[in-house]
Scaffold this motif. Structure first.
Motif, PDB file in Angstrom:
ATOM      1  N   VAL A 161       0.865  -0.979  -0.037  1.00  0.00           N
ATOM      2  CA  VAL A 161      -0.047  -0.029  -0.166  1.00  0.00           C
ATOM      3  C   VAL A 161       0.697   1.371  -0.054  1.00  0.00           C
ATOM      4  N   ASP A 162       0.539   2.197  -0.920  1.00  0.00           N
ATOM      5  CA  ASP A 162       1.327   3.508  -0.973  1.00  0.00           C
ATOM      6  C   ASP A 162       0.449   4.571  -0.205  1.00  0.00           C
ATOM      7  N   SER A 163       1.099   4.937   1.035  1.00  0.00           N
ATOM      8  CA  SER A 163       0.117   5.706   2.048  1.00  0.00           C
ATOM      9  C   SER A 163       0.358   7.007   1.497  1.00  0.00           C
ATOM     10  N   LYS A 164       1.048   7.481   0.466  1.00  0.00           N
ATOM     11  CA  LYS A 164       1.437   8.914  -0.086  1.00  0.00           C
ATOM     12  C   LYS A 164       0.247   9.299  -0.984  1.00  0.00           C
ATOM     13  N   ARG A 165      -0.540   8.227  -1.291  1.00  0.00           N
ATOM     14  CA  ARG A 165      -1.578   8.588  -2.528  1.00  0.00           C
ATOM     15  C   ARG A 165      -2.958   8.331  -1.626  1.00  0.00           C
ATOM     16  N   GLN A 166      -4.047   8.874  -2.146  1.00  0.00           N
ATOM     17  CA  GLN A 166      -5.495   8.444  -1.600  1.00  0.00           C
ATOM     18  C   GLN A 166      -5.851   7.374  -2.383  1.00  0.00           C
ATOM     19  N   ALA A 167      -6.764   6.702  -1.923  1.00  0.00           N
ATOM     20  CA  ALA A 167      -7.709   5.653  -2.512  1.00  0.00           C
ATOM     21  C   ALA A 167      -8.601   6.476  -3.585  1.00  0.00           C
ATOM     22  N   VAL A 168      -9.082   5.905  -4.394  1.00  0.00           N
ATOM     23  CA  VAL A 168      -9.803   6.636  -5.651  1.00  0.00           C
ATOM     24  C   VAL A 168     -11.311   5.720  -5.630  1.00  0.00           C
ATOM     25  N   GLU A 169     -12.399   6.199  -5.511  1.00  0.00           N
ATOM     26  CA  GLU A 169     -13.908   5.521  -5.380  1.00  0.00           C
ATOM     27  C   GLU A 169     -14.529   5.890  -6.773  1.00  0.00           C
ATOM     28  N   HIS A 170     -15.343   4.816  -7.161  1.00  0.00           N
ATOM     29  CA  HIS A 170     -16.442   5.152  -8.206  1.00  0.00           C
ATOM     30  C   HIS A 170     -17.731   4.118  -7.874  1.00  0.00           C
ATOM     31  N   ARG A 171     -18.777   4.945  -7.916  1.00  0.00           N
ATOM     32  CA  ARG A 171     -20.305   4.286  -7.669  1.00  0.00           C
ATOM     33  C   ARG A 171     -20.654   3.816  -9.024  1.00  0.00           C
ATOM     34  N   THR A 172     -21.142   2.724  -9.278  1.00  0.00           N
ATOM     35  CA  THR A 172     -21.819   2.146 -10.306  1.00  0.00           C
ATOM     36  C   THR A 172     -23.358   2.553 -10.427  1.00  0.00           C
ATOM     37  N   ALA A 173     -23.853   2.375 -11.450  1.00  0.00           N
ATOM     38  CA  ALA A 173     -25.473   2.656 -11.607  1.00  0.00           C
ATOM     39  C   ALA A 173     -26.019   1.737 -10.875  1.00  0.00           C
ATOM     40  N   ASP A 174     -25.562   0.303 -10.474  1.00  0.00           N
ATOM     41  CA  ASP A 174     -26.319  -0.522  -9.906  1.00  0.00           C
ATOM     42  C   ASP A 174     -26.162  -0.631  -8.430  1.00  0.00           C
ATOM     43  N   GLY A 175     -25.522   0.376  -7.787  1.00  0.00           N
ATOM     44  CA  GLY A 175     -25.442   0.378  -6.335  1.00  0.00           C
ATOM     45  C   GLY A 175     -24.107  -0.168  -5.711  1.00  0.00           C
ATOM     46  N   ARG A 176     -23.097  -0.569  -6.624  1.00  0.00           N
ATOM     47  CA  ARG A 176     -21.840  -1.029  -5.968  1.00  0.00           C
ATOM     48  C   ARG A 176     -20.738   0.184  -6.156  1.00  0.00           C
ATOM     49  N   LEU A 177     -19.716  -0.268  -5.585  1.00  0.00           N
ATOM     50  CA  LEU A 177     -18.568   0.751  -5.237  1.00  0.00           C
ATOM     51  C   LEU A 177     -17.308   0.196  -5.745  1.00  0.00           C
ATOM     52  N   LEU A 178     -16.599   0.618  -6.737  1.00  0.00           N
ATOM     53  CA  LEU A 178     -15.204   0.222  -7.275  1.00  0.00           C
ATOM     54  C   LEU A 178     -14.422   0.971  -6.373  1.00  0.00           C
ATOM     55  N   LEU A 179     -13.305   0.310  -5.684  1.00  0.00           N
ATOM     56  CA  LEU A 179     -12.340   0.895  -4.765  1.00  0.00           C
ATOM     57  C   LEU A 179     -10.946   0.677  -5.498  1.00  0.00           C
ATOM     58  N   ALA A 180     -10.067   1.731  -5.777  1.00  0.00           N
ATOM     59  CA  ALA A 180      -8.810   1.545  -6.280  1.00  0.00           C
ATOM     60  C   ALA A 180      -7.925   1.930  -5.093  1.00  0.00           C
ATOM     61  N   VAL A 181      -7.220   0.958  -4.657  1.00  0.00           N
ATOM     62  CA  VAL A 181      -6.145   1.186  -3.466  1.00  0.00           C
ATOM     63  C   VAL A 181      -4.780   1.500  -4.087  1.00  0.00           C
TER      64      VAL A 181
END
Length: 289
Positions: free
Chosen positions: A149-169
């Protein structure tokens, strides 16, 4: 510090999680696990997931058969008006699988698991309930180590139309003098029911965004020094999951002993491949039959 496999279910967790307001554990029922909205300590996550006695701030626990479980990452999420704390733990192979090895081969990955908590009683003690515990959602990493895990950068989130969440660590893994930068892609389905197929969390592979060989190039004395990074964004695609686009910057190799600056033509696009159930570069996907 490693913690040995614990005692009985109620005994071990009653003691390990006493500071978090948990007197016992019944996995078939909602579990209260924390006394406030702050993230749950790594040791408490390991204790709940594996029934071991672990001091709150310990990040590693030794399980049966020589398996080691290590806290990897935690993220607070808000989805459809609900607040969650999602945690991820990686596991080594057992002693039998490692017998006779001096070191793990590059292709040896680790098992990824998750424990997700939902804020169900805000302002009370305890405040969180267990949403899910899944002891295998995929394999990743190499040399029996996870992506770092790279603690210097923030995770990125994306919410899909069907109610799920994509998390990029964000990750930055060091190997042979080169830091490889990227993101671990994880998909959260908070509305999954026990009878539904799939998992609450799914591992969807790695997205690579850059590299840095400064530890190996010796300021140009051994080889040219390069360094690159990429800005990640999500773009709607043809399927329910978005494309992942990476806008790159920095330098890369052009040929033996030469480097060049990255340009728009070097930007990357990753698409979700339903066969492998992972994100892959669009170039590789177009080559598949």
């Amino acid at each position: 510090m490693k913690c040995r496999f614990g005692k009985g279910l109620g005994d071990s967790l009653g003691k390990t999680l006493a500071g978090w307001g948990v007197a016992g554990l019944v996995l078939a029922l909602p579990l209260l696990a924390q006394a406030g909205p702050a993230p749950i300590p790594p040791g408490a996550v390991l204790a709940v997931m594996h029934n071991v006695e672990v001091p709150d701030q310990d990040e590693e626990a030794e399980l049966q058969d020589g398996v080691t479980a290590t806290f990897w990452y935690g993220q607070e999420l808000d989805v459809d008006g609900k607040h969650y704390y999602a945690t991820f733990v990686w596991h080594t192979r057992d002693s039998a699988a490692r017998q006779g090895e001096d070191f793990a081969a590059p292709e040896v990955q680790v098992r990824l698991a998750d424990a997700t908590f939902e804020l169900t009683h805000p302002g009370q003690t305890p405040a969180y309930s267990i949403r899910s515990i899944e002891r295998k959602i995929g394999f990743f990493g190499g040399r029996e180590k996870p992506e770092e895990v790279d603690s210097k950068r923030q995770a990125v989130e994306h919410r899909t139309a069907d109610g799920r969440l994509l998390l990029a660590v964000p990750t930055a893994t060091f190997d042979n003098g080169v830091v490889t930068k990227g993101y671990t892609m994880l998909l959260f389905n908070p509305n999954k029911k026990p009878e539904d197929d799939g998992w609450v969390w799914s591992y969807l592979g790695q997205v690579r965004t850059g590299e840095d060989n400064s530890a190996a190039c010796d300021e140009g004395a051994v080889m040219p020094c390069i360094g690159s990074d990429g800005e990640l964004s999500f773009v709607a695609g043809q399927g329910p999951l978005p494309q992942v686009q990476v806008k790159v910057s920095g330098t890369t190799f052009q040929g033996p002993g030469k480097i060049r600056s990255l340009a728009a033509a070097d930007n990357l696009t990753y698409v979700y491949d339903s066969k492998s159930q992972q994100y892959t570069s669009q170039e590789l996907a177009s080559r598949q039959p």
